[in-house]
Every structure is written in C-alpha cells, then in structure tokens.
Design a protein around this motif. Structure first.
Motif: not given
Length: 829
Positions: A38-56
């Motif tokens: 519930d933190v990020a609206a959507s996640f991209g395909p790159d796992p590391l990018q998904r982590v970045r999105e969550v942290i942001d």
C-alpha cells in the motif's frame, strides 16, 4: 510479551514526524514487497527500482522525519526485508521493528542488529513487582498481593496474556473490590481471544502430545511414570521438546508440569473424555504407595470422573488435606463424603475443617446437631472440637465449660487428659494466664499420647507465659509445638495459632526481633500453602503495627479484610483486622477512618469473661479516641484495661497498656511500671518504666533517653511520643536548643513511621498557651461535636466546657469558637 503494543506506543507516540506501520505475515511471505503493497501506487519490472519506489513512498520529500514500525519482521519477504535494511543502514528513517523469539528472520534483518545498526532489546516477562504496579495502574487502586501473585503466576509475566485476562475477568465480575482492595480468586474463564491465542499454538502439536497436555491439565503436576502410563511415553518426551511441558528432573521420580499455566485452562473442559481421563489417573494413583498428596489428588480426581464416589476415600483425603493445610479442599472433600453417604466421621471431619476455616457459627450448628444424636464415647469425641470452637473462636468459655461438663469426660486416662487439656483452653480463653500455665505445665513436662491434648497444653503455655512476661521460657515450649504439628495430622493446622501466640508474646515484651523471626519462620514453612495467606497476612500486619509502620500496616490490614469479606464466618479474624486498621489510623491521626473501622468491628455474643484478646480492642479504642483529641478518655480506656489485666494476672499486657497511657500524657503510671519492670522480661517494661518516670519528673533528657531505648528495640511510635514529650519539657524549662534537638528526633521518628500524628506530637508542634484539658475540648469541637456532646464524652458539665473554651480564647486572643479551632489546627485566623 506485548512487543507489538510497545512498538506501536513508541512509533505513534512521537510527534512532528511521518509515521508508517508495517506488518509481516506468514501468508504473504512468498510475495515480493507484500508488506509494502500500500506504499507505492504501482511497481515497475526492475526489482531494485521497485525498492526505490517503496523507499520514496515512505520518506516522501524528506522535509519531515520519518518513523517506520515493522511488526513481526521475521515474517517479511526478502525484498521487504531489504527495504527495511536500506532504511536503517542509510539512516533514511527511524525504524522500530519486532521479532518473535525462536523465529528465523531473513539475513538482512539479522544483519541489522548483528552489525549494530540498531540496538536490540530483549523483552523479558514482567516481574511480580512490575505486574503489581501495572495492574494497580489499570484498575486505579491497590491490588491484593495474593491476587497480584495469582495474575503473575497465570500469565508468567506476559503482558499480552495479562491484558486479555484482566479485561475478561473484570467484565465477568470475577475481579472485584473489597475493603478498597482488588481481589481475584485465581479461577479464570478465558476470553475467546485469549483462548484462540493459546489454542493456535497447541493446535500445531500432534494428537499424542495434546493427550499429555490434557492429563496435566487435570492432574498437574504428575510424576512421569504414571503420566507415561495414561498417555504415550514418547509423547511426554516430545511435549517437552516442543516447549509445552517442562520436566523437573531434580525430584525423584521426575515431575512433569505444563510449561504455561494458561495451557491447562484451555485444555480443561467438562467433556466425557476428560472425565474418563480423570478416572484413569485416579486408578493409576491408587496402584502406587501413596503419600498425603497422592491421596488428596486421587480423591479430588475421582469426584469429577466416571468413578463412583467412595466416602471412606473422601474422608481420608479430607484429613490428608488438613495435614497439608489446604483447609478449603478438606472441607469440600468432607462435604462430598457426607453427600456420598458418609457417616458421623465424615460430618465430624467437615465440622473440624469449618472450625479451622473460622466458619465458627456453622461448625457449632453441625456439632450441636451431632451431639444431640450421639451417646456414650461418641459424645465425648464430638465435645473436643466443640469446646475448642466455643472457647477459642466464638469467645464463649462459659458455654464451652457447660458442654465439657455435660460430656462427662474422665472415665479413662485418655479422656481425663483430654478433659484437663480442654479446661486449660478455657482458662486461656478467659485470660487466666497463671491458671493456664499451672494446669498445662504437667501436660507439657509429661506429654500425653493424645496429640490434641498435648498441643492444647503447649498453646496454653505459650500464651500464658507471654501474658506473664516470661519470654525466656517460651522458646523450648514453642519449638516442641512446631515439631508436634509436623508429626501429627490431627494438630498440623495448629501451627498458626501457635505462631500467633508465640510472636505476640515476644512483641508484648518488646523483643520485636524474635517476634519477626517467628513470623518469618512460619511464613517460610507455609509459603506454598493456599489457604494460609490470611494467617500470614495477620502476622505481617501485627508485626508492622508493632514497629509503627503506618504505611505498611494499614495496607496489610485491608488485604486481610478484603479476603475475609469474600467468605462467611471468621468474625474473630475480622475483629483483629479492623482493630489493627483502627489502631494504625489512630496513630496516624486519621480520626474519621479510625472511628469507622473501630465501629465496624464485628460484635459477636462473646462472654464478658472472654478476655484472651480483650486488650487488643481496648488498644484500638484508645488510639481512636486519641486521634479524635479525647486524650483523657483515651487514657482512661488504657488505664481501665491495664487494671483488668492486673486482675487477670497478665503483667505483660499491663505494661503495654500503661505504656500507651504514658504516651497519651498520663503522669501517674511510673510507680506501677517500676514494679512491673522487675517481673516482666524483655526491653519494653524497663523502657516504659523509665519513660513514665521521666514524664512524671518533666525530665527532658531522660525522655530523650527513653525515646532512644524505644527506637533501639523497634517501637518507633513510642519513641516519637517520648521525644515529643521531651520537646515540651525542654520548652517549659526554657531550654530552646535542647527543645529543637528533641523536636528533630520526634520528627525523624514520626517520618520513619510513615507519618505518625499522635497527641504528643501535636502538642510538641503547637506551643499554644492553653492547658491539656482545653486542647482536648477544642480538638473534640474540631470533630464537629457540640458543647453538650463534648460534655457527655468527657463526663463533665456543659458550663465547664463553655468555661474552658472562653478561657482558652482569652489566652490566645481570639473571639470565637471557630477561630479557636482554626488556630489549634494551624489555619490562619
């Protein structure tokens, strides 16, 4: 241990920060970043990018500090764990995370504390003291120490369990308030939530292990041999390895216990399966050589099993329960024996148990009915407990003597010895110390075969020697009584009356250290006895009062009264508890509370010559009157009681009462106390004699010396009063420096007591130019009494009261009764 609640309080208690709460769950552990869905609206395909999105999404624009709480971090998936690791190691947020002990968290979570990025706090179970403080905070009032101990024992200090238990037990009305103290009987009914928490863990265990838990739930603790016989031996070992059962190998044979008491509450039901299991365990116990505990357990199990009740077994078990001092169980087993068709023996056993439970009126009804239908030797057999109940508990020595005469004991040597011992008990109830000691001496010197007769003689000797002030002769007699109680089931429960008389004898004579040692010994010997908490409370309260512990003594007395409020009978114990409380409140100057407690003392139809404990009530009444300011009345009560003790021939009691009169300012006690100091052993008599002589001579230095002597043996209230009287003596002699020194000592001792406020202390702090009689009248006026009521209270005319008030007003320069009262109380006029 309440880890989630503690973490939430830490996270959401902070202000001025963005707060997020993340929960790890077993069901979502296989889904990457599931904890942060519930933190990020959507996640991209790159796992590391998904982590970045969550942290942001967590830290936002960085303008505000961020606090992240992660509950059950051991259940996080690997990517979610990596997010938490990044938040901590890069110091992007303040992180509070919880992990359950024994679980295996992801390596990235383990590395957080191994590399010392976060401090690790191991939550421990709360101690008994911490549980008590927490429960008293939640319930907003004092909790009985026994109830607190039961809550701690059931929850093992687990705050989560404690919260659910408190909520359900209060809501169900099983945690209740009596005499201002919260009580709990220790028989919980688990709430659905708490039961589910416990069952979730048990449900994971195999069926044979659950069978072991069931067996221990109905018969804990159990030796491992019979436990293995009614269950699966391999399951016993497995239940221990799973942490559901603990095996004590320090006993022979080894003993099995449930790892947590609440597990038994979950498994214990009224099902037919458990009824059959109880029957199997009882049958198994019958096959082995039994000690009293096995006999009691076997009988108790049989009652709720598929076995037919056996009256003989139940009576034998009731007697064994009395030997083990579980008197409530003894009475219950005897009652079931009667219901199962038991004869006179079952009814008599039940009556004896009721006597020791101080359900004295019920016991007399049962015994009188038995006596009406008995003849010959049976009549004599019934007379023994009946005479003791009438004389020692109900306070009716005349009726006891009548029953004893009607029983016509003496046809044989054993009956004659029993009759002599019962007459000794009657002498004791009447306060005839010399007669009791004389009658008992031969029985103690040449112990009879009958243990009841022997114990009665020992009790009479200890009580009588105490009243006579011959404490140097007591120890050998008392020690023989404790040994007899350990060896004989018939008199095992007499160890508590013996300890009361033993400790009281030392206390009367001022040997408070030996009194405390006696109390410590009986407490140590009975620490695990369920019923005896009220007896131990009684002894603790008596000890605290003897030393003037005015914070501890009232609390202990209220705990005692709270226990007594929950059961019938026990008027004598309630009278003691209220007397101790009234005395402590009087010493603290809390007149309204003191009078309320004294008025509530149970007034049973005691004989006028039931004098064994009469001075306890007199001391309480004297201190109540002193707190109200009626010092002449308080002194008169103490002196009248001392005169009664002189007639009875109990000089140790006489010393105590004359000492109290001296504390109230009586200048006439010196001569008699000087005589008593030559015959009463221990430090109290010579100290009280020195105190009285110093007061009569207005000798401030001698009063200070008496105060030091009181303090040395532990009577801090008397020491404070003697020092306060020294203040007045020095002040009257214009010795200002000496008066200040005495005042400092009086204040110190009063503070050490927990806030003593006695007539002597009040007089020392209020140097008004008025007489003692005028101060007394003004103090009573301050209680709200009219001049007519004051005159009736002090046995004087209304005109005399008015005259005293008028002259006092002139001396201090005030114009009204109200202004005079305000000045005495230290208020501005």
């Amino acid at each position: 241990m309440g880890k989630t609640r503690l973490a939430r309080e830490a996270v959401f208690g902070a202000r001025g920060a963005r707060r997020r709460w993340i929960i790890g769950t077993a069901s979502a552990r296989s889904i990457p970043l599931s904890a942060f869905a519930d933190v990020a609206a959507s996640f991209g395909p790159d796992p590391l990018q998904r982590v970045r999105e969550v942290i942001d999404g967590l830290i936002g624009d960085g303008r505000h500090p961020v606090i992240v709480g992660v509950d059950d971090a051991h259940l996080l998936d690997d990517l979610s764990a990596f997010v938490v690791h990044q938040l901590v190691t890069r110091r992007l947020a303040t992180v509070v995370l919880t992990i359950r002990s024994g679980e295996s968290p992801p390596d990235t979570i383990t590395g957080i504390w191994k590399d010392q990025h976060l401090k690790r706090l191991e939550l421990q179970p709360l101690s008994l003291t911490e549980i008590t403080r927490l429960v008293e905070h939640v319930l907003d009032g004092p909790v009985h120490s026994l109830a607190a101990h039961r809550l701690w024992r059931y929850t093992q200090g687990n705050v989560l369990y404690l919260r659910h238990l408190i909520e359900s037990e209060v809501e169900a009305g099983r945690i209740t308030r009596h005499s201002g103290v919260w009580l709990w009987d220790g028989h919980p009914t688990l709430s659905p939530t708490l039961a589910e928490l416990l069952e979730a863990r048990i449900a994971q265990a195999p069926k044979p292990v659950r069978d072991v838990l069931d067996a221990l739930a109905v018969a804990e603790p159990m030796d491992t041999d019979p436990l293995a016989s009614v269950t699966d031996p391999d399951a016993v070992a497995e239940s221990e390895s799973l942490g559901l059962v603990r095996i004590d190998t320090g006993t022979q044979p080894a003993t099995a216990w449930l790892a947590h008491p609440l597990v038994g509450e979950v498994r214990r039901t009224g099902s037919l399966q458990l009824r059959r299991l109880r029957g199997r365990i009882a049958t198994e116990l019958a096959r082995k050589a039994t000690d009293p505990r096995d006999l009691v357990r076997r009988a108790a199990l049989s009652l709720d099993s598929d076995l037919t009740p056996d009256p003989a077994l139940l009576v034998a078990a009731a007697r064994a329960a009395m030997l083990l001092l579980d008197l409530r169980l003894a009475e219950s087993l005897a009652e079931r024996a009667v219901a199962a068709g038991g004869d006179l023996e079952a009814k008599l056993t039940r009556a004896v148990a009721m006597i020791w439970l101080e359900r004295e009126t019920e016991a007399e009804t049962v015994l009188a009915e038995l006596a009406d239908h008995a003849a010959g030797p049976l009549r004599a057999h019934i007379a023994i407990p009946r005479v003791l109940n009438l004389a020692m508990i109900l306070g009716q020595p005349a009726n006891a003597e009548k029953v004893l005469d009607e029983a016509q004991l003496g046809d044989d040597e054993e009956s004659r010895v029993i009759a002599d011992a019962l007459r000794v008990a009657i002498d004791t109830a009447r306060g005839h110390a010399r007669a009791a000691v004389d009658r008992a001496s031969d029985l103690v010197a040449h112990p009879p075969a009958n243990p009841v007769a022997h114990m009665l003689a020992i009790l009479a000797m200890v009580d009588g020697l105490g009243g006579l002030g011959r404490i140097d002769d007591i120890e050998a007699v008392a020690s023989s009584g404790y040994r007899l109680a350990e060896q004989s089931a018939e008199v095992s429960q007499a160890r508590f009356p013996l300890a009361i008389m033993h400790a009281n004898a030392y206390s009367l004579c001022g040997d408070l250290d030996r009194s405390d040692a006696t109390i410590a010994r009986i407490r140590r010997d009975t620490v695990d006895v369920p019923f005896e908490h009220s007896w131990n409370t009684f002894l603790d309260g008596r000890a605290a009062l003897s030393r003037g512990a005015l914070t501890k003594a009232p609390r202990i007395s209220r705990e005692m009264l709270a226990l007594l409020d929950t059961g019938g009978g026990r008027q004598l114990a309630a009278a003691f508890g209220r007397s101790f409380l009234a005395t402590a409140m009087g010493m603290a100057g809390q007149s309204a509370e003191a009078r309320r407690e004294f008025t509530a003392i149970p007034r049973s139809n005691r004989d006028p010559d039931a004098n064994q404990w009469a001075s306890v009530w007199s001391i309480a009444e004297a201190w109540v009157c002193a707190a109200e300011g009626a010092c002449s009345q308080a002194t008169s009560i103490a002196r009248d009681a001392a005169a009664r003790e002189r007639r009875l021939g109990r000089p140790a009691w006489e010393v105590m009462l004359l000492q109290i009169a001296t504390q109230f300012g009586d200048h006439t006690t010196a001569g008699r106390l000087a005589e008593l100091a030559t015959i009463v052993q221990g430090p109290r008599a010579p100290t009280a004699a020195a105190h009285a002589a110093a007061l009569a001579a207005d000798d401030g230095d001698a009063l200070i010396d008496a105060a030091r002597r009181y303090e040395q043996f532990g009577d801090l209230i008397a020491g404070a009063d003697a020092a306060a009287q020294a203040v007045v003596a020095h002040r009257d002699a214009n010795r200002r420096g000496a008066a200040l020194t005495a005042s400092a000592m009086a204040r110190r001792l009063a503070d050490d007591c927990g806030g003593a406020d006695t007539p002597a202390l009040r007089a020392a702090t209020m140097p008004l130019p008025i007489t003692t009689r005028q101060r007394e009248i003004i103090a009573l006026a301050a209680q709200g009494l009219s001049n007519k009521q004051i005159a009736d209270r002090l046995t004087m005319s209304v005109r005399s009261v008015q005259s005293h008030i008028f002259r006092a007003s002139q001396r201090v320069g005030v114009n009204s009764r109200d202004e005079l009262i305000a000045m005495l109380q230290g208020a501005p006029t």
